[in-house]
Design a protein around this motif. Structure first.
Motif, PDB file in Angstrom:
ATOM      1  N   MET A   1      10.996  45.873  39.705  1.00 26.79           N
ATOM      2  CA  MET A   1      12.269  45.955  39.002  1.00 26.79           C
ATOM      3  C   MET A   1      13.406  45.680  39.988  1.00 26.79           C
ATOM      4  N   THR A   2      14.301  44.805  39.625  1.00 31.18           N
ATOM      5  CA  THR A   2      15.431  44.488  40.490  1.00 31.18           C
ATOM      6  C   THR A   2      16.687  45.176  39.982  1.00 31.18           C
ATOM      7  N   VAL A   3      17.524  45.521  40.904  1.00 32.51           N
ATOM      8  CA  VAL A   3      18.797  46.142  40.551  1.00 32.51           C
ATOM      9  C   VAL A   3      19.811  45.031  40.320  1.00 32.51           C
ATOM     10  N   GLN A   4      20.478  45.077  39.177  1.00 37.94           N
ATOM     11  CA  GLN A   4      21.486  44.073  38.874  1.00 37.94           C
ATOM     12  C   GLN A   4      22.759  44.403  39.646  1.00 37.94           C
ATOM     13  N   GLN A   5      23.251  43.437  40.376  1.00 32.11           N
ATOM     14  CA  GLN A   5      24.482  43.638  41.125  1.00 32.11           C
ATOM     15  C   GLN A   5      25.663  43.196  40.260  1.00 32.11           C
ATOM     16  N   ILE A   6      26.641  44.047  40.166  1.00 32.99           N
ATOM     17  CA  ILE A   6      27.830  43.748  39.373  1.00 32.99           C
ATOM     18  C   ILE A   6      28.832  43.025  40.248  1.00 32.99           C
ATOM     19  N   ARG A   7      29.273  41.882  39.791  1.00 31.48           N
ATOM     20  CA  ARG A   7      30.238  41.093  40.540  1.00 31.48           C
ATOM     21  C   ARG A   7      31.647  41.592  40.233  1.00 31.48           C
ATOM     22  N   ILE A   8      32.410  41.760  41.273  1.00 29.62           N
ATOM     23  CA  ILE A   8      33.809  42.155  41.123  1.00 29.62           C
ATOM     24  C   ILE A   8      34.594  40.892  40.790  1.00 29.62           C
ATOM     25  N   ASP A   9      35.265  40.887  39.659  1.00 36.38           N
ATOM     26  CA  ASP A   9      35.990  39.702  39.225  1.00 36.38           C
ATOM     27  C   ASP A   9      37.114  40.116  38.283  1.00 36.38           C
ATOM     28  N   MET A  10      38.090  39.246  38.119  1.00 36.14           N
ATOM     29  CA  MET A  10      39.219  39.526  37.241  1.00 36.14           C
ATOM     30  C   MET A  10      39.710  38.236  36.628  1.00 36.14           C
ATOM     31  N   ASN A  11      40.218  38.325  35.411  1.00 34.28           N
ATOM     32  CA  ASN A  11      40.745  37.183  34.684  1.00 34.28           C
ATOM     33  C   ASN A  11      42.196  36.920  35.131  1.00 34.28           C
ATOM     34  N   GLN A  12      42.398  35.872  35.932  1.00 32.92           N
ATOM     35  CA  GLN A  12      43.728  35.554  36.449  1.00 32.92           C
ATOM     36  C   GLN A  12      44.703  35.204  35.334  1.00 32.92           C
ATOM     37  N   GLN A  13      44.217  34.656  34.231  1.00 32.92           N
ATOM     38  CA  GLN A  13      45.118  34.268  33.135  1.00 32.92           C
ATOM     39  C   GLN A  13      45.842  35.482  32.550  1.00 32.92           C
ATOM     40  N   ILE A  14      45.162  36.615  32.479  1.00 31.93           N
ATOM     41  CA  ILE A  14      45.815  37.844  32.006  1.00 31.93           C
ATOM     42  C   ILE A  14      46.961  38.199  32.937  1.00 31.93           C
ATOM     43  N   LEU A  15      46.728  38.073  34.239  1.00 29.18           N
ATOM     44  CA  LEU A  15      47.780  38.363  35.219  1.00 29.18           C
ATOM     45  C   LEU A  15      48.955  37.399  35.056  1.00 29.18           C
ATOM     46  N   ASN A  16      48.657  36.116  34.893  1.00 30.86           N
ATOM     47  CA  ASN A  16      49.709  35.105  34.710  1.00 30.86           C
ATOM     48  C   ASN A  16      50.525  35.379  33.453  1.00 30.86           C
ATOM     49  N   ASP A  17      49.846  35.701  32.356  1.00 29.92           N
ATOM     50  CA  ASP A  17      50.540  35.978  31.091  1.00 29.92           C
ATOM     51  C   ASP A  17      51.434  37.205  31.212  1.00 29.92           C
ATOM     52  N   LEU A  18      50.953  38.216  31.916  1.00 23.11           N
ATOM     53  CA  LEU A  18      51.748  39.429  32.098  1.00 23.11           C
ATOM     54  C   LEU A  18      52.989  39.147  32.940  1.00 23.11           C
ATOM     55  N   VAL A  19      52.829  38.371  33.994  1.00 22.63           N
ATOM     56  CA  VAL A  19      53.981  37.998  34.825  1.00 22.63           C
ATOM     57  C   VAL A  19      55.010  37.252  33.988  1.00 22.63           C
ATOM     58  N   ASP A  20      54.550  36.277  33.195  1.00 20.36           N
ATOM     59  CA  ASP A  20      55.469  35.514  32.341  1.00 20.36           C
ATOM     60  C   ASP A  20      56.241  36.429  31.401  1.00 20.36           C
ATOM     61  N   ARG A  21      55.555  37.385  30.826  1.00 19.25           N
ATOM     62  CA  ARG A  21      56.194  38.291  29.868  1.00 19.25           C
ATOM     63  C   ARG A  21      57.171  39.230  30.574  1.00 19.25           C
ATOM     64  N   LEU A  22      56.794  39.739  31.755  1.00 19.45           N
ATOM     65  CA  LEU A  22      57.690  40.631  32.487  1.00 19.45           C
ATOM     66  C   LEU A  22      58.961  39.908  32.934  1.00 19.45           C
ATOM     67  N   GLU A  23      58.829  38.631  33.277  1.00 23.05           N
ATOM     68  CA  GLU A  23      59.984  37.884  33.762  1.00 23.05           C
ATOM     69  C   GLU A  23      60.822  37.280  32.640  1.00 23.05           C
ATOM     70  N   GLU A  24      60.277  37.257  31.416  1.00 25.70           N
ATOM     71  CA  GLU A  24      61.003  36.685  30.280  1.00 25.70           C
ATOM     72  C   GLU A  24      62.254  37.518  29.996  1.00 25.70           C
ATOM     73  N   ASP A  25      63.395  36.900  30.069  1.00 24.02           N
ATOM     74  CA  ASP A  25      64.685  37.552  29.837  1.00 24.02           C
ATOM     75  C   ASP A  25      64.945  38.727  30.789  1.00 24.02           C
ATOM     76  N   ALA A  26      64.262  38.748  31.915  1.00 26.48           N
ATOM     77  CA  ALA A  26      64.471  39.825  32.879  1.00 26.48           C
ATOM     78  C   ALA A  26      65.814  39.643  33.572  1.00 26.48           C
ATOM     79  N   PHE A  27      66.323  40.721  34.097  1.00 30.43           N
ATOM     80  CA  PHE A  27      67.581  40.694  34.821  1.00 30.43           C
ATOM     81  C   PHE A  27      67.298  40.903  36.301  1.00 30.43           C
ATOM     82  N   ASN A  28      67.551  39.861  37.110  1.00 26.58           N
ATOM     83  CA  ASN A  28      67.428  39.968  38.563  1.00 26.58           C
ATOM     84  C   ASN A  28      66.079  40.572  38.958  1.00 26.58           C
TER      85      ASN A  28
END
Length: 156
Positions: A1-28
């Motif tokens: 039996m082998t142990v499944q290794q979980i890969r550490i990963d993240m969806n960059q598009q979620i980060l990009n979308d959040l940045v866009d939303r935070l900066e939308e109509d932001a002040f300075n």
């Protein structure tokens, strides 16, 4: 039996979308949010992992163990930085779209935290990929299978 290794990963598009939303109509207000997947083995030293992700000019200023429970609250607090001189627009951060993006990011961070054997918060002496003025965070997530770095900042 082998142990499944979980890969550490993240969806960059979620980060990009959040940045866009935070900066939308932001002040300075400006936000930087990026995930770096490091293909080096996790057993490599922290300095090498950080330089592989952020470039050879990245010089570690300090690093400390981060409690799993503190990662999301710290990240959220830094992203939602606001004062009378600048910040995200109230309409943007109260919108259903933003709240859904924030929930998606929280789920992504939860996955990173669960997949990581160790989590360390760090700061850079030089070579930061953004220009943090007020709030910034950087986390190194490591497991036997992989390593990843999540870096963010919000500033005016």
């Amino acid at each position: 039996m082998t142990v499944q290794q979980i890969r550490i990963d993240m969806n960059q598009q979620i980060l990009n979308d959040l940045v866009d939303r935070l900066e939308e109509d932001a002040f300075n207000y400006s936000v930087f949010l990026k995930y770096y997947d490091v293909s080096l083995p996790a057993s490599v030293g922290r300095d090498i992992i950080i330089k592989a992700a952020l470039g050879s000019s990245a010089k570690l200023g300090g690093i400390q163990k981060a409690e799993k429970a503190s990662v999301w609250p710290t990240l959220k607090s830094n992203l939602m930085y606001w004062d009378k001189y600048g910040g995200p627009a109230a309409a943007s951060i109260q919108s259903d779209r933003f709240l859904a993006l924030l929930e998606n990011l929280e789920n992504e961070v939860r996955h990173l935290v669960e997949a990581a054997d160790t989590i360390e918060a760090f700061w850079l002496e030089t070579g930061h990929p953004a220009y943090p003025v007020f709030r910034d965070f950087a986390y190194l997530f490591q497991s036997d299978a992989s390593a990843g770095i999540l870096v963010g900042s919000s500033s005016d």
